[in-house]
Design an enzyme around this catalytic site. Structure first.
Site, PDB file in Angstrom:
ATOM      1  N   LEU A  35     -15.217   1.072  -4.080  1.00 48.26           N
ATOM      2  CA  LEU A  35     -15.177   0.484  -5.442  1.00 48.26           C
ATOM      3  C   LEU A  35     -14.377   1.200  -6.530  1.00 48.26           C
ATOM      4  CD1 LEU A  35     -19.188   0.106  -5.876  1.00 48.26           C
ATOM      5  CD2 LEU A  35     -17.552  -1.550  -5.298  1.00 48.26           C
ATOM      6  N   SER A  36     -13.219   1.884  -5.661  1.00 46.20           N
ATOM      7  CA  SER A  36     -12.075   2.538  -6.386  1.00 46.20           C
ATOM      8  C   SER A  36     -11.397   1.607  -7.211  1.00 46.20           C
ATOM      9  CB  SER A  36     -11.096   3.508  -5.603  1.00 46.20           C
ATOM     10  OG  SER A  36     -10.482   2.600  -4.762  1.00 46.20           O
ATOM     11  N   SER A 126       2.302  -7.326   2.962  1.00 43.84           N
ATOM     12  CA  SER A 126       2.917  -7.913   1.845  1.00 43.84           C
ATOM     13  C   SER A 126       4.250  -8.474   2.016  1.00 43.84           C
ATOM     14  CB  SER A 126       2.938  -6.819   0.761  1.00 43.84           C
ATOM     15  OG  SER A 126       3.615  -7.104  -0.296  1.00 43.84           O
ATOM     16  N   THR A 128       6.368  -7.631   0.248  1.00 45.26           N
ATOM     17  CA  THR A 128       7.124  -6.366   0.014  1.00 45.26           C
ATOM     18  C   THR A 128       8.043  -5.709   1.022  1.00 45.26           C
ATOM     19  OG1 THR A 128       7.125  -4.458  -1.666  1.00 45.26           O
ATOM     20  CG2 THR A 128       5.310  -4.695  -0.274  1.00 45.26           C
ATOM     21  N   TYR A 150       4.412   2.544  -2.413  1.00 43.99           N
ATOM     22  CA  TYR A 150       3.451   1.492  -1.774  1.00 43.99           C
ATOM     23  C   TYR A 150       3.852   0.565  -0.460  1.00 43.99           C
ATOM     24  CZ  TYR A 150       1.037  -3.207  -1.743  1.00 43.99           C
ATOM     25  OH  TYR A 150       0.448  -4.311  -1.410  1.00 43.99           O
ATOM     26  N   LYS A 154       2.721   0.076   3.464  1.00 40.48           N
ATOM     27  CA  LYS A 154       2.669  -1.322   4.077  1.00 40.48           C
ATOM     28  C   LYS A 154       3.364  -1.385   5.423  1.00 40.48           C
ATOM     29  CE  LYS A 154      -0.617  -3.153   1.567  1.00 40.48           C
ATOM     30  NZ  LYS A 154      -2.019  -2.950   1.978  1.00 40.48           N
ATOM     31  N   ASN A 180       2.897 -14.092  -3.329  1.00 42.55           N
ATOM     32  CA  ASN A 180       2.379 -13.638  -4.495  1.00 42.55           C
ATOM     33  C   ASN A 180       0.933 -14.311  -5.100  1.00 42.55           C
ATOM     34  OD1 ASN A 180       5.110 -13.009  -4.878  1.00 42.55           O
ATOM     35  ND2 ASN A 180       4.517 -12.110  -6.794  1.00 42.55           N
ATOM     36  N   ARG A 232       9.239 -16.477  -7.517  1.00 45.72           N
ATOM     37  CA  ARG A 232       8.399 -15.876  -6.838  1.00 45.72           C
ATOM     38  C   ARG A 232       7.536 -17.158  -5.873  1.00 45.72           C
ATOM     39  NH1 ARG A 232      11.097 -12.420  -7.802  1.00 45.72           N
ATOM     40  NH2 ARG A 232      10.408  -9.998  -8.245  1.00 45.72           N
ATOM     41  N   ARG A 305      13.090  -5.282 -14.648  1.00 44.19           N
ATOM     42  CA  ARG A 305      12.420  -4.193 -14.250  1.00 44.19           C
ATOM     43  C   ARG A 305      12.788  -3.665 -12.974  1.00 44.19           C
ATOM     44  NH1 ARG A 305       6.153  -6.000 -12.928  1.00 44.19           N
ATOM     45  NH2 ARG A 305       7.162  -6.871 -11.277  1.00 44.19           N
ATOM     46  N   ASP A 308      12.952  -4.761  -9.073  1.00 45.00           N
ATOM     47  CA  ASP A 308      12.585  -6.085  -8.783  1.00 45.00           C
ATOM     48  C   ASP A 308      13.730  -6.743  -7.947  1.00 45.00           C
ATOM     49  OD1 ASP A 308      10.223  -6.243 -10.012  1.00 45.00           O
ATOM     50  OD2 ASP A 308      10.760  -7.310 -11.669  1.00 45.00           O
TER      51      ASP A 308
HETATM   52  P1  NAD Z   1      -7.820  -4.806  -4.784  1.00 43.92           P
HETATM   53  O1  NAD Z   1      -7.448  -3.572  -5.364  1.00 43.92           O
HETATM   54  O2  NAD Z   1      -8.520  -5.810  -5.732  1.00 43.92           O
HETATM   55  O3  NAD Z   1      -8.889  -4.818  -3.603  1.00 43.92           O
HETATM   56  C1  NAD Z   1      -8.485  -3.740  -2.706  1.00 43.92           C
HETATM   57  C2  NAD Z   1     -10.104  -3.081  -2.644  1.00 43.92           C
HETATM   58  O4  NAD Z   1      -9.894  -1.800  -1.790  1.00 43.92           O
HETATM   59  C3  NAD Z   1     -10.803  -2.384  -3.904  1.00 43.92           C
HETATM   60  O5  NAD Z   1     -12.072  -3.172  -3.919  1.00 43.92           O
HETATM   61  C4  NAD Z   1     -10.756  -1.039  -3.708  1.00 43.92           C
HETATM   62  O6  NAD Z   1     -11.922  -0.445  -4.302  1.00 43.92           O
HETATM   63  C5  NAD Z   1     -10.778  -1.060  -2.213  1.00 43.92           C
HETATM   64  N1  NAD Z   1     -10.331   0.314  -1.824  1.00 43.92           N
HETATM   65  C6  NAD Z   1      -9.257   1.137  -1.909  1.00 43.92           C
HETATM   66  N2  NAD Z   1      -9.189   2.234  -1.436  1.00 43.92           N
HETATM   67  C7  NAD Z   1     -10.157   2.220  -0.480  1.00 43.92           C
HETATM   68  C8  NAD Z   1     -10.580   3.096   0.491  1.00 43.92           C
HETATM   69  N3  NAD Z   1     -10.153   4.383   0.708  1.00 43.92           N
HETATM   70  N4  NAD Z   1     -11.627   2.878   1.100  1.00 43.92           N
HETATM   71  C9  NAD Z   1     -12.482   1.823   0.555  1.00 43.92           C
HETATM   72  N5  NAD Z   1     -12.178   0.848   0.035  1.00 43.92           N
HETATM   73  C10 NAD Z   1     -10.945   1.040  -0.699  1.00 43.92           C
HETATM   74  O7  NAD Z   1      -6.522  -5.486  -4.323  1.00 43.92           O
HETATM   75  P2  NAD Z   1      -6.311  -6.842  -3.850  1.00 43.92           P
HETATM   76  O8  NAD Z   1      -5.161  -7.801  -4.741  1.00 43.92           O
HETATM   77  O9  NAD Z   1      -7.633  -7.936  -3.502  1.00 43.92           O
HETATM   78  O10 NAD Z   1      -5.519  -6.606  -2.349  1.00 43.92           O
HETATM   79  C11 NAD Z   1      -6.065  -6.548  -1.276  1.00 43.92           C
HETATM   80  C12 NAD Z   1      -5.116  -5.905  -0.227  1.00 43.92           C
HETATM   81  O11 NAD Z   1      -3.941  -6.824  -0.147  1.00 43.92           O
HETATM   82  C13 NAD Z   1      -4.544  -4.482  -0.635  1.00 43.92           C
HETATM   83  O12 NAD Z   1      -4.145  -3.869   0.654  1.00 43.92           O
HETATM   84  C14 NAD Z   1      -2.976  -4.776  -1.091  1.00 43.92           C
HETATM   85  O13 NAD Z   1      -1.989  -4.062  -0.905  1.00 43.92           O
HETATM   86  C15 NAD Z   1      -2.648  -6.043  -0.433  1.00 43.92           C
HETATM   87  N6  NAD Z   1      -1.734  -7.133  -1.150  1.00 43.92           N
HETATM   88  C16 NAD Z   1      -2.119  -7.440  -2.280  1.00 43.92           C
HETATM   89  C17 NAD Z   1      -1.090  -8.289  -2.995  1.00 43.92           C
HETATM   90  C18 NAD Z   1      -1.479  -8.752  -4.513  1.00 43.92           C
HETATM   91  O14 NAD Z   1      -0.685  -8.918  -5.275  1.00 43.92           O
HETATM   92  N7  NAD Z   1      -2.728  -8.666  -5.015  1.00 43.92           N
HETATM   93  C19 NAD Z   1       0.165  -8.668  -2.233  1.00 43.92           C
HETATM   94  C20 NAD Z   1       0.446  -8.290  -0.983  1.00 43.92           C
HETATM   95  C21 NAD Z   1      -0.483  -7.390  -0.475  1.00 43.92           C
HETATM   96  N1  UFG Z   2       7.259 -10.318 -14.776  1.00 42.67           N
HETATM   97  C1  UFG Z   2       7.554 -10.281 -15.886  1.00 42.67           C
HETATM   98  N2  UFG Z   2       6.729  -9.907 -16.925  1.00 42.67           N
HETATM   99  C2  UFG Z   2       5.443  -9.038 -16.671  1.00 42.67           C
HETATM  100  C3  UFG Z   2       5.330  -9.072 -15.184  1.00 42.67           C
HETATM  101  C4  UFG Z   2       6.150  -9.397 -14.177  1.00 42.67           C
HETATM  102  O1  UFG Z   2       8.552 -11.105 -16.308  1.00 42.67           O
HETATM  103  O2  UFG Z   2       4.950  -8.704 -17.232  1.00 42.67           O
HETATM  104  C5  UFG Z   2       8.242 -10.903 -13.660  1.00 42.67           C
HETATM  105  C6  UFG Z   2       8.754  -9.837 -12.644  1.00 42.67           C
HETATM  106  O3  UFG Z   2       9.691  -9.463 -13.111  1.00 42.67           O
HETATM  107  C7  UFG Z   2       8.909 -10.836 -11.361  1.00 42.67           C
HETATM  108  C8  UFG Z   2       7.691 -12.099 -11.550  1.00 42.67           C
HETATM  109  O4  UFG Z   2       7.369 -11.679 -12.878  1.00 42.67           O
HETATM  110  O5  UFG Z   2      10.307 -11.460 -11.539  1.00 42.67           O
HETATM  111  C9  UFG Z   2       6.615 -11.718 -10.636  1.00 42.67           C
HETATM  112  O6  UFG Z   2       6.176 -10.274 -10.757  1.00 42.67           O
HETATM  113  P1  UFG Z   2       4.774  -9.569 -10.267  1.00 42.67           P
HETATM  114  O7  UFG Z   2       4.533  -8.222 -10.844  1.00 42.67           O
HETATM  115  O8  UFG Z   2       3.822 -10.708 -10.761  1.00 42.67           O
HETATM  116  O9  UFG Z   2       5.111  -9.709  -8.704  1.00 42.67           O
HETATM  117  P2  UFG Z   2       6.149  -9.013  -7.684  1.00 42.67           P
HETATM  118  O10 UFG Z   2       6.771 -10.067  -6.947  1.00 42.67           O
HETATM  119  O11 UFG Z   2       6.901  -7.917  -8.346  1.00 42.67           O
HETATM  120  O12 UFG Z   2       5.096  -8.234  -6.714  1.00 42.67           O
HETATM  121  C10 UFG Z   2       3.947  -8.629  -6.410  1.00 42.67           C
HETATM  122  C11 UFG Z   2       2.713  -7.646  -5.934  1.00 42.67           C
HETATM  123  C12 UFG Z   2       3.541  -6.707  -4.963  1.00 42.67           C
HETATM  124  C13 UFG Z   2       3.845  -7.302  -3.817  1.00 42.67           C
HETATM  125  C14 UFG Z   2       4.901  -8.471  -3.888  1.00 42.67           C
HETATM  126  C15 UFG Z   2       5.067  -9.035  -2.755  1.00 42.67           C
HETATM  127  O13 UFG Z   2       2.564  -7.076  -7.329  1.00 42.67           O
HETATM  128  O14 UFG Z   2       2.431  -5.567  -4.648  1.00 42.67           O
HETATM  129  O15 UFG Z   2       4.333  -9.326  -4.984  1.00 42.67           O
HETATM  130  O16 UFG Z   2       3.951  -9.588  -2.350  1.00 42.67           O
HETATM  131  F1  UFG Z   2       4.383  -6.322  -2.856  1.00 42.67           F
END
Ligand code: NAD
Ligand code: UFG
Length: 350
Positions: A35-36, A126, A128, A150, A154, A180, A232, A305, A308
């Site tokens: 739940l962090s 990801s 990324t 980050y 991954k 995304n 994206r 940013r 990016d």
């Molecule tokens: P989120 O933060 O909503 O969910 C992650 C969950 O993991 C949270 O509930 C957090 O409490 C829990 N957590 C974190 N560290 C922990 C630990 N040490 N032990 C137990 N629980 C822990 O994020 P999300 O958007 O649901 O993403 C899920 C996964 O997908 C993550 O690994 C993230 O890196 C990956 N991911 C997310 C995105 C995105 O844009 N949301 C994109 C690519 C990959």
């Molecule tokens: N952007 C804006 N204004 C904002 C936020 C974002 O213009 O306030 C733009 C960014 O510059 C980018 C696009 O919107 O061009 C998407 O940005 P996001 O931050 O929504 O997403 P990213 O593609 O930068 O990154 C996301 C996740 C990463 C993940 C990556 C690839 O945040 O964790 O997608 O999966 F690694």
């Protein structure tokens, strides 16, 4: 057939949606989350939506003894591993926290899985990991490189999984490389609930639309893209959740399992993109959200940013061929469901 799944990070944004999809597909789910970055309310809402209490354990993936208790108490087919920290900027400020949580935490989880002979894993990777791609759309054999802790965390986990598969052929390890993720459950009951001011585009847009934030800054309008803004591959979180079900179904058919067919061989290391294959610009997303929400979304152009890239979208062919999965929902669906969640829960789960 064993169908019980441990979902680490299952209380988070993607995890909650996936728990519902897993339940609907007939899987039994045990959520393990510290739940962090999430709340008990998210767990309550999953329970309401599936019509029964979800099995939830509050615990940390770095706590091997606690994990051992969980593995001893349940016979898992496999693990979907969402638990991790995900804020790029925070990872630059706190690299040790990110490597400890995301990399050490995953190693601990894998060690305990090995002890209990549970060797089927779906991991949240990801897009990324592709860094600044040389060609578009990005397929799974594209070069990988990362520029922030980050992303490095991954990529490091992916390397660990590759090495593990080489060392022992009985592992089946599927990193799903998400593009995304946006959107929310169509009920409006669960969705993305950022702690502070959102870093990502869609939650920022929706908080401007609901009046919590004043104005969107669009980072860069001089990229070599259709309108100069970043492009994206936005994917609806419920499509993404179905992608996890498809990956598990694939493992059910192809991974070796103690109680499954003795003749089945394992999958090894099998990375798969989860994206739509379509690119959408920042300005296009703002326009789509404005149309759906009927709210003004004031914006200003700002500097690019750091870190990016101009464009990023997936080749989604491998997921279709191997998993029989493809994204179905449109940008309009993504905006509609985000808006329903945001307007029904202006303060998220609080
Ligand atoms: P989120 O933060 O909503 O969910 C992650 C969950 O993991 C949270 O509930 C957090 O409490 C829990 N957590 C974190 N560290 C922990 C630990 N040490 N032990 C137990 N629980 C822990 O994020 P999300 O958007 O649901 O993403 C899920 C996964 O997908 C993550 O690994 C993230 O890196 C990956 N991911 C997310 C995105 C995105 O844009 N949301 C994109 C690519 C990959
Ligand atoms: N952007 C804006 N204004 C904002 C936020 C974002 O213009 O306030 C733009 C960014 O510059 C980018 C696009 O919107 O061009 C998407 O940005 P996001 O931050 O929504 O997403 P990213 O593609 O930068 O990154 C996301 C996740 C990463 C993940 C990556 C690839 O945040 O964790 O997608 O999966 F690694």
């Amino acid at each position: 057939m064993k169908n019980k799944i441990l979902v680490t990070g299952g209380a988070g944004y993607i995890g909650t949606h996936t728990c519902i999809a897993l339940h609907e597909a007939g899987y039994e789910v045990v959520v393990y989350d510290n739940l962090s970055n999430s709340s008990r309310e998210a767990i309550n809402r999953i329970s309401t939506l599936i019509g029964q209490p979800i099995d939830f354990i509050e615990g940390d993936i770095r706590d091997a003894n606690m994990l051992r208790e969980v593995f001893a108490a349940h016979q898992f087919f496999g693990v979907i591993h969402f638990a991790g920290l995900k804020a790029v900027g925070e990872s630059v400020a706190k690299p040790l926290l990110y490597y400890n949580n995301n990399v050490s935490g995953t190693i601990t989880l894998l060690q305990v899985m090995a002890e209990y002979d549970v060797k089927n894993l779906v991991f949240s990777s990801s897009a990324t990991v592709y860094g600044d791609p040389e060609t578009l759309p990005i397929d799974e054999v594209s070069a990988r490189s990362c520029t922030n802790p980050y992303g490095q965390s991954k990529l490091a986990v992916e390397h660990i999984l590759e090495d593990l598969a080489v060392s022992d052929a009985s592992w089946s390890l599927i990193p799903l490389r998400y593009f995304n993720p946006v959107g929310a459950h169509p009920s409006g009951q669960i969705g993305e609930d950022p702690n502070d001011i959102p870093n990502n585009l869609m939650p920022y847009i929706s908080q401007v639309a609901v009046g919590k934030l004043e104005m969107l800054s669009i980072f860069g309008n001089d990229y070599p893209t259709v309108d100069g803004t970043g492009v994206r591959d936005f994917i609806h979180v419920t499509d993404l959740a179905q992608g996890h079900v498809a990956a598990l179904n694939y493992l059910q058919q192809h991974a070796s399992s103690k109680s499954g067919s003795d003749t089945a061989s394992s999958v090894g290391f099998l990375p798969i993109n989860l994206g739509t294959g379509k690119g959408t610009s920042v300005l296009d997303l703002v326009a789509a959200f404005t149309k759906v929400s009927k709210q003004p979304i004031p914006y200003q152009f700002a500097a690019r940013r750091a870190g990016d890239i101009a464009s990023c979208y997936a080749s989604a062919d491998k997921a279709k061929e191997l998993l029989g999965w493809e994204a179905k929902l449109s940008i309009t669906d993504m905006c509609q469901d985000t808006w329903r969640w945001q307007s029904m829960n202006p303060n998220g789960y609080k």
